[in-house]
Design a protein around this motif. Structure first.
Motif, mmCIF file in Angstrom:
data_model
loop_
_atom_site.group_PDB
_atom_site.id
_atom_site.type_symbol
_atom_site.label_atom_id
_atom_site.label_comp_id
_atom_site.label_asym_id
_atom_site.label_seq_id
_atom_site.Cartn_x
_atom_site.Cartn_y
_atom_site.Cartn_z
ATOM 1 N N ASP A 103 71.577 -54.135 28.829
ATOM 2 C CA ASP A 103 70.769 -53.371 27.884
ATOM 3 C C ASP A 103 69.525 -52.803 28.582
ATOM 4 O O ASP A 103 68.680 -53.556 29.063
ATOM 5 C CB ASP A 103 70.358 -54.284 26.723
ATOM 6 C CG ASP A 103 69.725 -53.520 25.577
ATOM 7 O OD1 ASP A 103 68.617 -52.995 25.779
ATOM 8 O OD2 ASP A 103 70.334 -53.456 24.487
ATOM 9 N N THR A 104 69.392 -51.460 28.625
ATOM 10 C CA THR A 104 68.284 -50.844 29.352
ATOM 11 C C THR A 104 66.932 -51.148 28.712
ATOM 12 O O THR A 104 65.926 -51.326 29.421
ATOM 13 C CB THR A 104 68.473 -49.318 29.456
ATOM 14 O OG1 THR A 104 68.663 -48.774 28.142
ATOM 15 C CG2 THR A 104 69.660 -48.981 30.327
ATOM 16 N N ASP A 105 66.887 -51.202 27.379
ATOM 17 C CA ASP A 105 65.629 -51.548 26.709
ATOM 18 C C ASP A 105 65.238 -52.985 27.018
ATOM 19 O O ASP A 105 64.061 -53.292 27.232
ATOM 20 C CB ASP A 105 65.742 -51.346 25.195
ATOM 21 C CG ASP A 105 65.823 -49.877 24.811
ATOM 22 O OD1 ASP A 105 65.325 -49.033 25.595
ATOM 23 O OD2 ASP A 105 66.369 -49.568 23.742
ATOM 24 N N GLU A 106 66.243 -53.875 27.035
ATOM 25 C CA GLU A 106 65.969 -55.277 27.346
ATOM 26 C C GLU A 106 65.518 -55.416 28.800
ATOM 27 O O GLU A 106 64.610 -56.196 29.115
ATOM 28 C CB GLU A 106 67.214 -56.130 27.101
ATOM 29 C CG GLU A 106 67.000 -57.627 27.323
ATOM 30 C CD GLU A 106 66.010 -58.225 26.342
ATOM 31 O OE1 GLU A 106 65.195 -59.060 26.768
ATOM 32 O OE2 GLU A 106 66.045 -57.852 25.157
ATOM 33 N N ILE A 107 66.132 -54.641 29.696
ATOM 34 C CA ILE A 107 65.737 -54.686 31.104
ATOM 35 C C ILE A 107 64.310 -54.162 31.279
ATOM 36 O O ILE A 107 63.525 -54.706 32.067
ATOM 37 C CB ILE A 107 66.723 -53.886 31.973
ATOM 38 C CG1 ILE A 107 68.054 -54.651 32.072
ATOM 39 C CG2 ILE A 107 66.158 -53.629 33.368
ATOM 40 C CD1 ILE A 107 69.154 -53.898 32.774
ATOM 41 N N THR A 108 63.946 -53.127 30.507
ATOM 42 C CA THR A 108 62.568 -52.629 30.550
ATOM 43 C C THR A 108 61.588 -53.699 30.091
ATOM 44 O O THR A 108 60.535 -53.916 30.707
ATOM 45 C CB THR A 108 62.417 -51.371 29.677
ATOM 46 O OG1 THR A 108 63.245 -50.326 30.191
ATOM 47 C CG2 THR A 108 60.973 -50.892 29.651
ATOM 48 N N THR A 109 61.947 -54.397 28.999
ATOM 49 C CA THR A 109 61.092 -55.486 28.509
ATOM 50 C C THR A 109 61.023 -56.621 29.516
ATOM 51 O O THR A 109 59.942 -57.155 29.803
ATOM 52 C CB THR A 109 61.630 -56.021 27.171
ATOM 53 O OG1 THR A 109 61.676 -54.962 26.214
ATOM 54 C CG2 THR A 109 60.746 -57.141 26.635
ATOM 55 N N LEU A 110 62.184 -56.983 30.078
ATOM 56 C CA LEU A 110 62.219 -58.026 31.101
ATOM 57 C C LEU A 110 61.332 -57.660 32.287
ATOM 58 O O LEU A 110 60.575 -58.502 32.811
ATOM 59 C CB LEU A 110 63.655 -58.223 31.604
ATOM 60 C CG LEU A 110 64.530 -59.293 30.944
ATOM 61 C CD1 LEU A 110 65.926 -59.246 31.541
ATOM 62 C CD2 LEU A 110 63.921 -60.674 31.110
ATOM 63 N N THR A 111 61.411 -56.405 32.716
ATOM 64 C CA THR A 111 60.626 -55.956 33.855
ATOM 65 C C THR A 111 59.140 -55.970 33.528
ATOM 66 O O THR A 111 58.313 -56.339 34.377
ATOM 67 C CB THR A 111 61.061 -54.549 34.293
ATOM 68 O OG1 THR A 111 62.457 -54.572 34.611
ATOM 69 C CG2 THR A 111 60.277 -54.079 35.513
ATOM 70 N N SER A 112 58.783 -55.577 32.292
ATOM 71 C CA SER A 112 57.376 -55.597 31.894
ATOM 72 C C SER A 112 56.838 -57.021 31.897
ATOM 73 O O SER A 112 55.723 -57.275 32.388
ATOM 74 C CB SER A 112 57.218 -54.978 30.496
ATOM 75 O OG SER A 112 57.620 -53.631 30.504
ATOM 76 N N VAL A 113 57.620 -57.959 31.353
ATOM 77 C CA VAL A 113 57.207 -59.364 31.350
ATOM 78 C C VAL A 113 57.109 -59.876 32.782
ATOM 79 O O VAL A 113 56.140 -60.556 33.162
ATOM 80 C CB VAL A 113 58.195 -60.226 30.540
ATOM 81 C CG1 VAL A 113 57.868 -61.717 30.695
ATOM 82 C CG2 VAL A 113 58.163 -59.838 29.070
ATOM 83 N N ARG A 114 58.117 -59.533 33.574
ATOM 84 C CA ARG A 114 58.141 -59.968 34.980
ATOM 85 C C ARG A 114 56.929 -59.449 35.729
ATOM 86 O O ARG A 114 56.255 -60.199 36.454
ATOM 87 C CB ARG A 114 59.428 -59.479 35.638
ATOM 88 C CG ARG A 114 59.501 -59.704 37.132
ATOM 89 C CD ARG A 114 60.732 -59.016 37.720
ATOM 90 N NE ARG A 114 60.796 -59.187 39.165
ATOM 91 C CZ ARG A 114 61.743 -58.655 39.937
ATOM 92 N NH1 ARG A 114 62.704 -57.926 39.399
ATOM 93 N NH2 ARG A 114 61.733 -58.858 41.246
ATOM 94 N N MET A 115 56.616 -58.157 35.566
ATOM 95 C CA MET A 115 55.493 -57.574 36.293
ATOM 96 C C MET A 115 54.151 -58.075 35.759
ATOM 97 O O MET A 115 53.185 -58.225 36.516
ATOM 98 C CB MET A 115 55.557 -56.048 36.208
ATOM 99 C CG MET A 115 56.688 -55.440 37.024
ATOM 100 S SD MET A 115 56.532 -55.816 38.809
ATOM 101 C CE MET A 115 57.802 -57.064 39.009
ATOM 102 N N PHE A 116 54.093 -58.345 34.450
ATOM 103 C CA PHE A 116 52.878 -58.932 33.882
ATOM 104 C C PHE A 116 52.596 -60.267 34.551
ATOM 105 O O PHE A 116 51.485 -60.538 35.020
ATOM 106 C CB PHE A 116 53.047 -59.098 32.376
ATOM 107 C CG PHE A 116 51.827 -59.641 31.675
ATOM 108 C CD1 PHE A 116 50.882 -58.780 31.147
ATOM 109 C CD2 PHE A 116 51.636 -61.012 31.534
ATOM 110 C CE1 PHE A 116 49.749 -59.273 30.504
ATOM 111 C CE2 PHE A 116 50.511 -61.515 30.896
ATOM 112 C CZ PHE A 116 49.569 -60.642 30.376
#
Length: 472
Positions: free
Chosen positions: A146-159
């Motif tokens: 899921d691209t939206d989930e990957i975007t959220t995952l990446t945001s959490v990861r980068m945070f």
């Protein structure tokens, strides 16, 4: 079966917040360890351990050449094998324990100034970091399509990665200062061999906390989007080159990685020299300056999904890379105008602006890795996550190598002398090149490279759905 269950059955999984935070904690852990190496090891080698800047620069280059050979072997091994503890997450524990030990040994001054000891510990640390970083990168693409989930995952990861970056950039000088000897005025001495035990203790604290976070990441992640073991049996090291040649989005992303990480690494490695030599800053001022390299993440990374929806991937990259260049331009002007040089608050503002652009642009690029993996699977039928992450890892580390090689060579060229408190004007100018000019040029190149990336959200969603149809 509900619509959500139907979607998840096709690989488009949604994760809980605990799982997202658990995954992101892996990057927090790696930043506590590797960002300390990236930001402060060169400084430690030249000022505390006693290495010549040119020798240190050569060593950083040699270690990266070792990585060019080692990373593909790790990626291939990871793709071909399925440990009982998990295809990718197992290495968080298996590699995390020895990595902790080698990271601490890198900051041990007992054999100073032995170049052999520095090589052995730094090479060992780098190889073990690869053993964690490559599978961890592949873990992202194995959690969901899921691209939206990957975007959220990446945001959490980068945070969380920037939480680690802040703890390193701002925290390391303060922790070292707490353990370091004091001068007659009560100011901590952190840049001489007398502070060796303080650096060793500080790295020990950070490395052990990092290991605990890697274990937490291991407990909260689960691979669900992976190829069958029988389909991965013929994966070989040469697939790395084959994939690089036929996967155009991967090539573009790889070159963006090397440019972006070169920019970050050069600037980060020079930051401590800039503050202590050019501005004669105290350890507290150094901590604030370096910390501002991570603070914008807490403001802007949670906004990335909304920003991306509003302006698109390319627009987001262009906007924030431009912001970073503006910040570097302000920092340069402040540093060369005598009346502004003493205004530390302007230096802080410039650093905040620069860091805002760098953090968002370089943070979101990790969300593109699962996309190029899916593109490769779509065109070849193989989801070789390990090899793709090994390839991006080579370019990522090549960029990181420049963070050690370029500053070391420039410092040697301009006549930097770690034994004196006041550098020559030419040496100060060389440090300013490293903080502002060279990173700005690399940012311009990065902007051109990423403009060639063609996988929009619509395209990658269509690719992922087609892959799932094939598998069902």
């Amino acid at each position: 079966m509900t619509n959500n269950e139907t979607t998840e059955a096709k690989g488009f999984y949604k994760l809980s917040w605990l799982q997202r935070i658990g995954f992101g904690s892996g990057d927090l852990a790696q930043n506590l360890i590797y960002q300390t190496i990236s930001m402060y090891l060169l400084f430690f080698y030249t000022n505390i351990f006693g290495l010549d800047p040119a020798d240190a620069a050569t060593m950083f280059l040699v270690v990266r050449l070792v990585d060019v050979l080692w990373d593909p072997l790790v990626g291939t091994y990871v793709d071909k094998h399925n440990p009982k503890l998990g295809k990718y997450r197992a290495y968080l524990v298996l590699g995390g324990i020895p990595l902790t030990g080698f990271a601490i040994l890198c900051f041990w001054n007992a054999f100073a100034p032995s170049l052999v000891y520095a090589y052995v510990t730094y090479v060992g640390m780098s190889m073990l970091y690869t053993l964690i970083n490559v599978p961890y990168g592949a873990l992202n693409s194995s959690l969901t399509r899921d691209t939206d989930e990957i975007t959220t995952l990446t945001s959490v990861r980068m945070f969380l990665a920037n939480v680690g970056g802040l703890c390193v950039a701002s925290g390391i000088p303060l922790v070292v200062a707490a353990f370091a000897p004091k001068d007659a005025q009560g100011e901590a001495i952190i840049n001489t061999p007398e502070a060796a035990s303080a650096w060793f203790t500080t790295m020990g604290i950070y490395a052990i906390v990092g290991l605990l976070l890697l274990i937490f990441c291991f407990t909260q992640t689960r691979e669900r989007v992976v190829m069958d073991e029988k389909d991965m049996g013929d994966v070989k090291v040469s697939d790395l080159w084959t994939e690089f040649v036929r996967n155009r989005p991967l090539r573009i992303l790889a070159f963006f990685f090397i440019t972006a990480f070169a920019m970050m690494s050069v600037g980060n490695a020079a930051g401590s020299y800039y503050m202590t030599c050019n501005l004669q800053a105290t350890s507290d001022q150094l901590a604030v300056f370096m910390g501002l390299g991570s603070v914008p993440a807490f403001i802007f990374m949670p906004m990335v999904p909304a920003i991306k929806k509003k302006v698109g991937k390319r627009g987001m990259f262009n906007i924030f890379l431009t912001i970073a260049i503006i910040g570097m331009a302000i920092l340069y002007v402040v540093s060369v105008v005598p009346s502004l040089k003493s205004q530390m608050w302007i230096v802080y503002v410039a650093q905040f602006i620069k860091s805002t652009g760098v953090i968002v642009a370089t943070g979101y690029m990790w969300a593109l890795v699962p996309e190029v993996i899916s593109f490769g699977e779509y065109t070849t039928g193989k989801r070789i996550s390990g090899i793709v992450n090994a390839l991006t890892g080579i370019f990522f580390k090549a960029g990181m190598a420049l963070g050690g090689v370029v500053p070391g060579l420039v410092l040697a060229y301009v006549g930097f002398d770690a034994k004196v408190t006041t550098q020559t004007p030419f040496a100060e100018q060389g440090i300013l090149w490293l903080v502002c000019v060279i990173p700005a040029l690399l940012l311009g190149l990065a902007m051109f490279i990423i403009s060639r990336y063609e996988l929009t959200d619509e395209v990658i969603d269509k690719i992922n759905m087609e892959i799932e149809k094939r598998n069902n």
